[in-house]
Design an enzyme around this catalytic site. Sequence first.
Site, mmCIF file in Angstrom:
data_model
loop_
_atom_site.group_PDB
_atom_site.id
_atom_site.type_symbol
_atom_site.label_atom_id
_atom_site.label_comp_id
_atom_site.label_asym_id
_atom_site.label_seq_id
_atom_site.Cartn_x
_atom_site.Cartn_y
_atom_site.Cartn_z
ATOM 1 N N ASP A 19 -15.882 -6.883 8.451
ATOM 2 C CA ASP A 19 -16.943 -5.929 8.121
ATOM 3 C C ASP A 19 -18.320 -6.586 8.167
ATOM 4 O OD1 ASP A 19 -16.047 -7.431 6.001
ATOM 5 O OD2 ASP A 19 -16.084 -5.824 4.532
ATOM 6 N N GLU A 79 0.857 -1.184 0.000
ATOM 7 C CA GLU A 79 0.000 0.000 0.000
ATOM 8 C C GLU A 79 0.900 1.242 0.000
ATOM 9 O OE1 GLU A 79 -3.734 -1.940 2.403
ATOM 10 O OE2 GLU A 79 -2.321 -0.829 3.628
ATOM 11 N N ASP A 98 -0.661 -0.166 10.545
ATOM 12 C CA ASP A 98 -0.304 -1.462 11.114
ATOM 13 C C ASP A 98 1.092 -1.903 10.710
ATOM 14 O OD1 ASP A 98 -2.267 -2.142 12.837
ATOM 15 O OD2 ASP A 98 -3.394 -3.429 11.461
ATOM 16 N N LYS A 150 -7.445 -6.080 10.604
ATOM 17 C CA LYS A 150 -8.090 -4.772 10.463
ATOM 18 C C LYS A 150 -9.067 -4.496 11.607
ATOM 19 C CE LYS A 150 -10.977 -2.002 7.582
ATOM 20 N NZ LYS A 150 -11.922 -2.049 6.482
HETATM 21 O O1 LIG Z 1 -3.753 -6.272 9.548
HETATM 22 C C1 LIG Z 1 -4.350 -5.491 8.818
HETATM 23 C C2 LIG Z 1 -4.853 -5.874 7.572
HETATM 24 C C3 LIG Z 1 -5.520 -4.933 6.807
HETATM 25 N N1 LIG Z 1 -5.668 -3.657 7.223
HETATM 26 C C4 LIG Z 1 -6.368 -2.656 6.362
HETATM 27 O O2 LIG Z 1 -7.590 -3.178 5.906
HETATM 28 C C5 LIG Z 1 -7.959 -2.534 4.699
HETATM 29 C C6 LIG Z 1 -8.505 -3.530 3.711
HETATM 30 O O3 LIG Z 1 -7.503 -4.365 3.238
HETATM 31 P P1 LIG Z 1 -7.363 -4.759 1.699
HETATM 32 O O4 LIG Z 1 -6.145 -5.578 1.527
HETATM 33 O O5 LIG Z 1 -7.517 -3.553 0.857
HETATM 34 O O6 LIG Z 1 -8.578 -5.725 1.503
HETATM 35 P P2 LIG Z 1 -9.809 -5.647 0.475
HETATM 36 O O7 LIG Z 1 -10.176 -7.045 0.121
HETATM 37 O O8 LIG Z 1 -9.583 -4.731 -0.632
HETATM 38 O O9 LIG Z 1 -10.891 -5.056 1.465
HETATM 39 C C7 LIG Z 1 -12.251 -5.380 1.523
HETATM 40 O O10 LIG Z 1 -12.489 -6.489 2.368
HETATM 41 C C8 LIG Z 1 -12.051 -6.354 3.711
HETATM 42 C C9 LIG Z 1 -12.495 -7.584 4.467
HETATM 43 O O11 LIG Z 1 -11.914 -8.740 3.979
HETATM 44 C C10 LIG Z 1 -12.639 -5.109 4.344
HETATM 45 O O12 LIG Z 1 -12.041 -4.913 5.581
HETATM 46 C C11 LIG Z 1 -12.343 -3.912 3.480
HETATM 47 O O13 LIG Z 1 -12.885 -2.747 4.029
HETATM 48 C C12 LIG Z 1 -12.915 -4.154 2.099
HETATM 49 O O14 LIG Z 1 -12.656 -3.028 1.264
HETATM 50 C C13 LIG Z 1 -6.716 -1.790 4.203
HETATM 51 O O15 LIG Z 1 -6.898 -0.412 4.397
HETATM 52 C C14 LIG Z 1 -5.620 -2.342 5.101
HETATM 53 O O16 LIG Z 1 -4.630 -1.409 5.317
HETATM 54 C C15 LIG Z 1 -5.174 -3.271 8.446
HETATM 55 O O17 LIG Z 1 -5.295 -2.110 8.833
HETATM 56 N N2 LIG Z 1 -4.536 -4.195 9.221
#
Ligand SMILES: O=c1ccn([C@@H]2O[C@H](COP(=O)(O)OP(=O)(O)O[C@H]3O[C@H](CO)[C@@H](O)[C@H](O)[C@H]3O)[C@@H](O)[C@H]2O)c(=O)[nH]1
Length: 698
Positions: free
Chosen positions: A409, A50, A79, A214
């Site tokens: 979520d 990211e 994180d 997250k």
């Molecule tokens: O240990 C962690 C892992 C992830 N994240 C954040 O979680 C978000 C979502 O992560 P991402 O890799 O972008 O996953 P996506 O699959 O794109 O996300 C979708 O799916 C996730 C659930 O699996 C939801 O939390 C997200 O909001 C939703 O957009 C990002 O901002 C990460 O930085 C953290 O803060 N800490």
Amino acid sequence: MASQYKGHLMLTNIKWSPVEFKTYPGHLSNRAHELPPVDLFVTTADPVLEPPIITVNTVLSLLALDYPANKLACYVSDDGGSPLTFYSLLESINFAKLWVPFCKKYNVKVRAPFQYFSDQEPLIFGGISSDFREEWKKLKNEYDKLQQKIEEATKHCHPYHLNYMFDDFSKIERGNHSSIVKILWENKDNFPEGLPHLVYVSREKRPKHAHHYKAGAMNVLTRVSGVMTNAPFMLNVDCDMYANNPQVVLHAMCLLLESNHKGEEYAFVQYPQFFYGCLPGDPFGNHMIVLQEYLMRGIAGIQGPLYGGTGCFHRRKVIYGESPVQPKNTRSNVNGKSIEMTLKSKFGYSAELVVSVANLLSGKNKKMLRPSDISSSVKAAIEVADCSYESNTDWGTNVGWVYGSATEDILTGLGIHKRGWRTAYLAPNPHAFLGCAPSGGPACLTQQKRWATGLLEILFSRNNPVIATITGDLQFRQCLMYLYINLWGARSIPELCYALLPAYCLLTDSSFMPTVSKKAFLVPASLFTIYNLYTLLEYLRCGLPVRAWWNYQRMARIISSTAWLFGVLSVVLKLLRLSETVFELTRKDQNNQDDDADIDPGRFTFDDSPIFVPGTALVLVHISALGWTLLRAVRNSGFTSRSGLGEIICSAWVVLSLLPFAKGLFRRGKYGIPYSTIFKSKILVGLFIYFCISVSRN
Ligand SMILES: O=c1ccn([C@@H]2O[C@H](COP(=O)(O)OP(=O)(O)O[C@H]3O[C@H](CO)[C@@H](O)[C@H](O)[C@H]3O)[C@@H](O)[C@H]2O)c(=O)[nH]1
Ligand SMILES: [Mn+2]
């Protein structure tokens, strides 16, 4: 296909009563003094997957929202505990001081600078004053400088140590460090036209402490903001999801400040997830336009949309576990325990947090302006960001983001619906938030695997939708909707069986389809046609090309035979206590950093992950089956066998759906399937053919 038809009944329930809200933020903007404070959360976790410039743009778009700046506070959770992310945010402050007034002065439409400055100059300058032109050039220049600084810091090790602000990062070890809370900007004068507070948070991490990915980060942000600004509403976005509509807060407030015709408040307002830089024809089938248009609007008409993890405005008291009808507790003692003791056992030992929770729940902070001095609460904020803070509290169960699923979520939203809350879905024009959709095989499948895993985990948790309907206030139709979504991953098993069936029939010279000349053939044929026409129509009605529909259909087959299957496997392993499920991040930077000259970002890519084995095996099985059938036809001079055209069509359809895999067999590099994967797949194919031969011999 058959599993699709069964899903159709469940889908009809979901799509039965769609709802659409129209909001008029103009009516609110002249009641500025009544607007409540809002805390804005951004999460990031890895400066490589990211890139900080993405997070910086998201933060800048939030700082520049059309809302009194003294009622906003932005918190970034990192994180990764990365000095690079911290440095980038720190550097962006000076730019923000120019950017925010510029956006407000000229009513800039898109407030993420990378997107704004990607527009062509002449397009912007048409008939516009020279003042604007000068300022535009100056800001573009400043943004370029900021970008360059961040790029340089990424490439070379930047001398962070020269600045006292970086002290905490000097000996940082990833995944093993104390909490860091730093105020990057404080709106000391409580100035509505200034910059909102900006706070950097990196929670404590220790190798032996589960950090709950997250969900854990969100809970820390909730507490840190609780002791600092304690706004009654909180927006959360992923680091790549910038605000594309400057009025998002006002739109959300139109619904959050009112209640519906039954006098019920909405627990949260969820905006759809749309994406920027979309590849034409949606080659990876993940733009979710049709899904959100029909599914989310439909769900909005039942008990309200699912919580989608990003682009959502929460009511803080709901996150604190309140129900829509909360028994009024005016006494200061509950069962002999003082309210303070009760709150401490639920929310943890921090006295500052307990006071803030009590203020919030009693509604005292509603009219209160945010405290303008937040630096005095840094110590309390560091304390509530510690990894042991949550032990023996309700965090992660009845309070905050719920633990136990990789799709925290959906699980958290389900808990809210279970308590009987209604939620609202809002899709304004222009789109509220835009993020980046993953592209390429590995990133897309990893994301889908995580979703399938997380959704299935929910079925095995105490928040199972059926239990939530029986013991809680989850509505029956909403429960059916959750079941439909949670079972996505499990669909991979019947789909895989159906996908193998035609190959099995061709190899064993048997049949599962009626002969083409018989009337009965019309039944599967018409189901097949109607299903495809119906889904195609949905795409056309959204103004999307036929190609996007086909790509979605194709990816749906690929995903269910690979990513979803692995999702099921990881849940089985978790249930057997053999391994824990993990949150694998989705890579955010798109393909622009590739050095391939002939790059085609829409083309399916592979790596050596075992996730590609089932798809490769499936395509090999079908190619073998079709080859075998052809051979038999040549030998017998004609198709005289029992398996007929029906099976051949089905088999060819599977190959067509898995065409990227078929092509991948003959390509090299990242567009080709690695030899090791092909080898493993061939072993599976061999076993399957051996099974078919032994069946047909008996
Ligand atoms: O240990 C962690 C892992 C992830 N994240 C954040 O979680 C978000 C979502 O992560 P991402 O890799 O972008 O996953 P996506 O699959 O794109 O996300 C979708 O799916 C996730 C659930 O699996 C939801 O939390 C997200 O909001 C939703 O957009 C990002 O901002 C990460 O930085 C953290 O803060 N800490
Ligand atoms: Mn994402």
